[in-house]
Design a protein around this motif. Structure first.
Motif, PDB file in Angstrom:
ATOM      1  N   VAL A  36     -32.739  40.512 -73.558  1.00 46.12           N
ATOM      2  CA  VAL A  36     -31.394  40.742 -72.609  1.00 46.12           C
ATOM      3  C   VAL A  36     -32.115  41.983 -71.413  1.00 46.12           C
ATOM      4  CG1 VAL A  36     -29.212  41.001 -71.314  1.00 46.12           C
ATOM      5  CG2 VAL A  36     -30.065  38.861 -72.863  1.00 46.12           C
ATOM      6  N   GLU A  37     -32.513  42.834 -70.217  1.00 44.29           N
ATOM      7  CA  GLU A  37     -31.895  44.349 -71.009  1.00 44.29           C
ATOM      8  C   GLU A  37     -31.463  44.959 -69.708  1.00 44.29           C
ATOM      9  OE1 GLU A  37     -35.703  48.097 -70.090  1.00 44.29           O
ATOM     10  OE2 GLU A  37     -36.109  45.109 -69.907  1.00 44.29           O
ATOM     11  N   PHE A  38     -30.623  46.237 -70.219  1.00 41.97           N
ATOM     12  CA  PHE A  38     -30.170  46.967 -68.367  1.00 41.97           C
ATOM     13  C   PHE A  38     -30.652  47.646 -67.679  1.00 41.97           C
ATOM     14  CE2 PHE A  38     -27.211  44.321 -71.496  1.00 41.97           C
ATOM     15  CZ  PHE A  38     -25.751  43.793 -70.935  1.00 41.97           C
ATOM     16  N   LYS A  39     -31.280  47.711 -66.528  1.00 41.68           N
ATOM     17  CA  LYS A  39     -31.508  48.459 -65.864  1.00 41.68           C
ATOM     18  C   LYS A  39     -31.236  49.050 -64.651  1.00 41.68           C
ATOM     19  CE  LYS A  39     -35.377  46.282 -66.824  1.00 41.68           C
ATOM     20  NZ  LYS A  39     -37.075  45.431 -65.701  1.00 41.68           N
ATOM     21  N   ASN A  40     -31.137  50.609 -65.517  1.00 43.85           N
ATOM     22  CA  ASN A  40     -30.116  51.204 -64.620  1.00 43.85           C
ATOM     23  C   ASN A  40     -28.891  51.388 -63.824  1.00 43.85           C
ATOM     24  OD1 ASN A  40     -33.297  52.022 -64.120  1.00 43.85           O
ATOM     25  ND2 ASN A  40     -32.058  54.246 -64.975  1.00 43.85           N
ATOM     26  N   VAL A  41     -28.334  49.786 -64.971  1.00 43.69           N
ATOM     27  CA  VAL A  41     -27.219  49.448 -63.853  1.00 43.69           C
ATOM     28  C   VAL A  41     -25.951  49.957 -62.763  1.00 43.69           C
ATOM     29  CG1 VAL A  41     -24.976  47.825 -64.810  1.00 43.69           C
ATOM     30  CG2 VAL A  41     -27.028  47.683 -64.865  1.00 43.69           C
ATOM     31  N   ARG A  42     -25.710  49.891 -62.054  1.00 43.70           N
ATOM     32  CA  ARG A  42     -24.194  51.035 -62.050  1.00 43.70           C
ATOM     33  C   ARG A  42     -23.658  49.577 -60.822  1.00 43.70           C
ATOM     34  NH1 ARG A  42     -23.349  55.614 -59.085  1.00 43.70           N
ATOM     35  NH2 ARG A  42     -22.539  55.205 -57.152  1.00 43.70           N
ATOM     36  N   PHE A  43     -21.599  50.306 -60.935  1.00 39.91           N
ATOM     37  CA  PHE A  43     -20.925  49.167 -60.543  1.00 39.91           C
ATOM     38  C   PHE A  43     -19.604  49.969 -60.588  1.00 39.91           C
ATOM     39  CE2 PHE A  43     -17.332  45.694 -61.865  1.00 39.91           C
ATOM     40  CZ  PHE A  43     -17.890  45.268 -60.889  1.00 39.91           C
ATOM     41  N   GLY A  44     -19.044  49.057 -59.583  1.00 37.48           N
ATOM     42  CA  GLY A  44     -17.567  49.889 -59.088  1.00 37.48           C
ATOM     43  C   GLY A  44     -16.574  48.913 -58.943  1.00 37.48           C
ATOM     44  N   TYR A  45     -15.687  48.041 -59.203  1.00 38.40           N
ATOM     45  CA  TYR A  45     -14.113  47.573 -58.242  1.00 38.40           C
ATOM     46  C   TYR A  45     -14.013  47.625 -57.112  1.00 38.40           C
ATOM     47  CZ  TYR A  45     -14.043  45.148 -63.627  1.00 38.40           C
ATOM     48  OH  TYR A  45     -13.924  44.630 -64.720  1.00 38.40           O
ATOM     49  N   LEU A  75     -14.132  36.649 -58.551  1.00 38.68           N
ATOM     50  CA  LEU A  75     -13.373  36.627 -59.648  1.00 38.68           C
ATOM     51  C   LEU A  75     -12.634  37.418 -58.830  1.00 38.68           C
ATOM     52  CD1 LEU A  75     -12.316  35.832 -62.392  1.00 38.68           C
ATOM     53  CD2 LEU A  75     -13.824  37.654 -63.361  1.00 38.68           C
ATOM     54  N   GLY A  76     -13.455  38.618 -57.909  1.00 41.92           N
ATOM     55  CA  GLY A  76     -12.528  40.125 -57.669  1.00 41.92           C
ATOM     56  C   GLY A  76     -11.249  40.036 -56.835  1.00 41.92           C
ATOM     57  N   TYR A  77     -11.319  38.669 -56.356  1.00 48.03           N
ATOM     58  CA  TYR A  77     -10.073  38.125 -55.727  1.00 48.03           C
ATOM     59  C   TYR A  77      -8.923  38.035 -56.052  1.00 48.03           C
ATOM     60  CZ  TYR A  77      -7.497  35.069 -52.674  1.00 48.03           C
ATOM     61  OH  TYR A  77      -5.854  34.912 -51.876  1.00 48.03           O
ATOM     62  N   PHE A  78      -8.883  37.159 -57.050  1.00 52.10           N
ATOM     63  CA  PHE A  78      -7.886  36.387 -58.276  1.00 52.10           C
ATOM     64  C   PHE A  78      -7.117  38.605 -59.141  1.00 52.10           C
ATOM     65  CE2 PHE A  78     -10.620  32.919 -57.556  1.00 52.10           C
ATOM     66  CZ  PHE A  78      -9.391  32.291 -57.187  1.00 52.10           C
ATOM     67  N   ASP A  79      -8.285  38.901 -58.896  1.00 54.83           N
ATOM     68  CA  ASP A  79      -7.858  40.620 -59.108  1.00 54.83           C
ATOM     69  C   ASP A  79      -6.406  40.804 -58.528  1.00 54.83           C
ATOM     70  OD1 ASP A  79      -9.911  40.251 -61.556  1.00 54.83           O
ATOM     71  OD2 ASP A  79     -10.911  41.044 -61.178  1.00 54.83           O
ATOM     72  N   SER A  80      -6.729  41.093 -57.375  1.00 51.62           N
ATOM     73  CA  SER A  80      -5.743  41.710 -56.175  1.00 51.62           C
ATOM     74  C   SER A  80      -4.955  40.609 -55.848  1.00 51.62           C
ATOM     75  CB  SER A  80      -6.653  42.315 -54.603  1.00 51.62           C
ATOM     76  OG  SER A  80      -7.316  41.150 -54.442  1.00 51.62           O
ATOM     77  N   TYR A 114     -19.062  39.180 -61.155  1.00 49.29           N
ATOM     78  CA  TYR A 114     -19.252  40.474 -60.109  1.00 49.29           C
ATOM     79  C   TYR A 114     -21.180  40.869 -60.340  1.00 49.29           C
ATOM     80  CZ  TYR A 114     -14.291  41.040 -61.243  1.00 49.29           C
ATOM     81  OH  TYR A 114     -12.548  40.861 -61.485  1.00 49.29           O
ATOM     82  N   GLU A 115     -21.505  41.451 -58.859  1.00 46.10           N
ATOM     83  CA  GLU A 115     -22.911  41.640 -58.554  1.00 46.10           C
ATOM     84  C   GLU A 115     -23.083  43.188 -58.628  1.00 46.10           C
ATOM     85  OE1 GLU A 115     -24.716  39.448 -57.959  1.00 46.10           O
ATOM     86  OE2 GLU A 115     -23.435  37.460 -57.529  1.00 46.10           O
ATOM     87  N   LEU A 116     -23.879  43.534 -59.082  1.00 50.64           N
ATOM     88  CA  LEU A 116     -24.377  44.958 -58.925  1.00 50.64           C
ATOM     89  C   LEU A 116     -24.415  45.798 -58.023  1.00 50.64           C
ATOM     90  CD1 LEU A 116     -27.253  44.094 -61.765  1.00 50.64           C
ATOM     91  CD2 LEU A 116     -24.336  44.333 -62.415  1.00 50.64           C
ATOM     92  N   ASP A 117     -23.650  46.696 -58.210  1.00 42.48           N
ATOM     93  CA  ASP A 117     -24.023  47.528 -56.637  1.00 42.48           C
ATOM     94  C   ASP A 117     -25.138  48.378 -56.579  1.00 42.48           C
ATOM     95  OD1 ASP A 117     -21.673  47.623 -56.229  1.00 42.48           O
ATOM     96  OD2 ASP A 117     -20.957  48.616 -57.707  1.00 42.48           O
ATOM     97  N   GLY A 118     -25.978  48.268 -58.187  1.00 43.66           N
ATOM     98  CA  GLY A 118     -27.617  48.800 -58.324  1.00 43.66           C
ATOM     99  C   GLY A 118     -27.767  48.709 -59.326  1.00 43.66           C
ATOM    100  N   GLY A 119     -29.439  48.890 -59.672  1.00 42.80           N
ATOM    101  CA  GLY A 119     -29.752  48.802 -61.005  1.00 42.80           C
ATOM    102  C   GLY A 119     -30.031  46.651 -60.997  1.00 42.80           C
ATOM    103  N   ASP A 120     -30.463  46.217 -61.904  1.00 45.09           N
ATOM    104  CA  ASP A 120     -30.774  44.760 -62.429  1.00 45.09           C
ATOM    105  C   ASP A 120     -30.435  45.099 -63.874  1.00 45.09           C
ATOM    106  OD1 ASP A 120     -31.606  42.403 -61.558  1.00 45.09           O
ATOM    107  OD2 ASP A 120     -33.598  42.896 -62.139  1.00 45.09           O
TER     108      ASP A 120
END
Length: 597
Positions: A359-368, A121-126, A409-415
């Protein structure tokens, strides 16, 4: 706004031509048959001047001699048969090549369509949507037309040059050498013009894509442009791009247009030289006749014509290379990770399965982008059946959180886990089957109301559909339309934004997914409709884990859990009463919205 870096980087002429040749490999049998027709046509064209030479010698007799009319008639018939067969062969070759190029174009469009669904999806953002649209329309048409002309021209010219050279040396090697003196000059001319024209053809495709992007933006935002009286400004911007495209096309065609007149001008020297040398040979008793010179004049025309055609083929290949650069620049974009080895974890292949909805978010890290982290360390546990509201200021990361949950989008960290299973271990198709979505931006396609509501569902009974319409509060509206559910929407202009939002909500109800995502689902409706939708949503979310993104806090007062986000982190969480008592950030947001009340 546009991300053309990859497109420009791929605009490598030689590499793109190699890719084109490789892509045409599946059609090699058809191309070979076409080449055989071209080769046979060339043999006829090359041998015809020999017959014409005899024809000329037969009629160029002394004044007191008798012309053999029977032989002249026979030679005339042979010439007619030769040139008629030549025309048939050329048509057959062209017909086959048109068939090949159209199949090739269909294959390219299919690949682009597949690629659209495979890129992140990031392709169409740019990239502008108009840019991608230009690739699948203008660039594919350009490459199809160019290849169709270039392949036939190139091989036809190559065969013709070879045949003509052999025929000229067999006929009179002295005059053949005279003709060959002009070849280096022609080749140098072709190289110079090609080198100047190619960059301009590449700019043409780029400027055309940018112009299409502007048109697409102006069309979709026409009402906004009119409302803000920005028509003159947008028109001026369009005219600037339009003028730039006109200038670029003019330069490219002006340079490429020099090829034919320059080649023709050079060929006139060959005519003169052959006449002079031929005359000297006739006077010298070298066995050269007037018919021989006539044949050579035809050969010069046949020789000059393929040289010009090769120049045209080079122009076509330049255009094809420029278009191919943009096409392969898109088709070579990085795709979503391969998931062929992943098995469904929670649902069977038919989409059935028991899902609790934890649903559980575990130390999720993300940046475009790596240098701009939006969510730094996000953790939260959502129990089955909970209605979770996500609130916060613009840019807090609310929609980003949902995009991560859906694996757009895929996570940069966490799960992130669903019923204890990591979404990384689940195919995207399963995740998308698990969640139903209602987005702020409504999307309708051309078709009936019923088709828009059911969308990808085929097993919804009439009774269930009637129930959905009532739950969504849209039953009365549909009954007022001509043909009701079978009302055909050719465009969306006669349906209000609120009604379109209700249709998308009904679509989510028909999907009947175990988990729900509602992104500003009531943002486009009035207060009365909002109440109807809110009641319907309460019924829809009953027993389902649901995530609601909202700026209008009145819509999430009954949420089981409210996550207050700021700068990518949860700064407060609890239900409405708890957060109001806390008198923190959420209370400030709520009070600011309802201060008038």
């Amino acid at each position: 706004m546009m991300g053309h870096g990859s497109m420009r980087a791929s605009a490598n002429g030689k590499g793109n031509i190699k890719n084109l040749i490789k892509a045409l490999a599946p059609y090699k049998i058809n191309i070979l048959i076409s080449l055989l027709f071209i080769a046979f046509s060339t043999v006829l064209s090359v041998y015809a001047p020999q017959v014409f030479s005899k024809f000329t010698d037969e009629i160029a007799v002394p004044a007191n001699a008798v012309i053999d009319l029977q032989k002249v008639a026979k030679l005339s018939v042979i010439l007619i048969v030769f040139y008629g067969s030549n025309a048939v062969c050329n048509y057959a070759a062209n017909f086959i090549m048109v068939t090949v190029t159209q199949k090739y174009a269909r294959g390219i469009r299919s690949n682009i369509s597949r690629k659209i669904n495979a890129v992140p999806l990031g392709y169409f953002d740019s990239h502008q949507y108009g840019d991608t649209l230009s690739i699948i329309t203008n660039d594919v048409d350009t490459i199809t037309q160019s290849v169709d002309q270039a392949v036939s021209m190139f091989f036809s010219s190559a065969f013709m040059l070879t045949g003509v050279l052999i025929a000229m040396f067999v006929t009179a090697w002295q005059m053949a050498l005279t003709v060959l003196l002009i070849v280096p000059l022609m080749l140098i001319l072709i190289m110079i013009i090609t080198k100047i024209a190619l960059p301009q053809f590449q700019k043409n495709q780029q400027y055309l894509a940018e112009l299409n992007g502007t048109v697409e933006e102006n069309y979709t935002g026409h009402s906004v442009i009119q409302a803000f009286n920005a028509g003159e400004r947008t028109t001026a911007h369009f005219e600037k791009q339009n003028s730039r495209l006109r200038a670029s096309v003019f330069k490219a065609q002006a340079v490429a247009g020099l090829m034919m007149p320059a080649m023709t001008f050079i060929s006139y020297f060959a005519y003169a030289a052959v006449c002079v040398v031929g005359g000297l040979l006739m006077n010298g008793g070298a066995g050269v006749t007037f018919g021989t010179i006539s044949a050579f004049l035809l050969y010069i025309n046949l020789f000059q014509s393929p040289m010009s055609q090769m120049a045209q083929a080079m122009n076509s290949l330049q255009m094809a290379a420029a278009a191919a650069g943009r096409i392969y620049g898109f088709t070579e974009q990085e795709e979503l990770s391969d998931e062929t080895g992943k098995q469904r974890k929670l649902l069977s292949d038919d989409g059935k399965g028991e899902i609790r909805g934890e649903v559980e978010f575990k130390n999720v890290r993300f940046g475009y982008t790596p240098d701009k982290i939006i969510i730094s360390d996000f953790s939260a546990k959502i129990l089955p059946g909970m209605k979770v509201a996500i609130v916060g200021p613009t840019g807090a990361g609310k929609t980003t959180l949902v995009n991560l949950l859906m694996r757009f989008y895929e996570l940069d960290g966490g799960d992130i886990t669903i019923d204890g299973v990591s979404i990384k271990d689940m195919p995207r198709s399963e995740i998308h089957d698990i969640f139903g979505m209602v987005l702020q931006d409504t999307w309708m396609f051309e078709g009936t109301i019923k088709e828009n509501i059911l969308f990808s569902k085929t097993d919804v009974s009439k009774e269930r559909l009637d129930g959905i319409l009532k739950e969504a509060g849209i039953s009365h509206y549909i009954n007022t339309l001509p043909n009701g559910l079978d009302y055909y929407m050719e465009n969306e202009s006669n349906i209000s934004g609120g009604q379109k939002q209700l249709i998308t909500i009904a679509r989510a109800m028909a999907e009947n997914s175990p988990l729900l995502i509602l992104d500003e689902a009531t943002s486009n409706v009035d207060t009365r409709t909002e109440e109807i939708i809110q009641t319907a949503m309460d019924r829809l979310t009953q027993g389902r884990t649901s995530f609601v993104i909202a700026h209008r806090l009145s819509t999430i007062k009954n949420a089981d859990l409210i996550l207050v986000m700021r700068d990518g982190n949860i700064i407060e969480q609890g239900n409405h009463e708890e957060l109001i008592k806390l008198n923190g950030f959420y209370a400030g947001l709520y009070n600011s919205q309802f201060a008038g009340e």
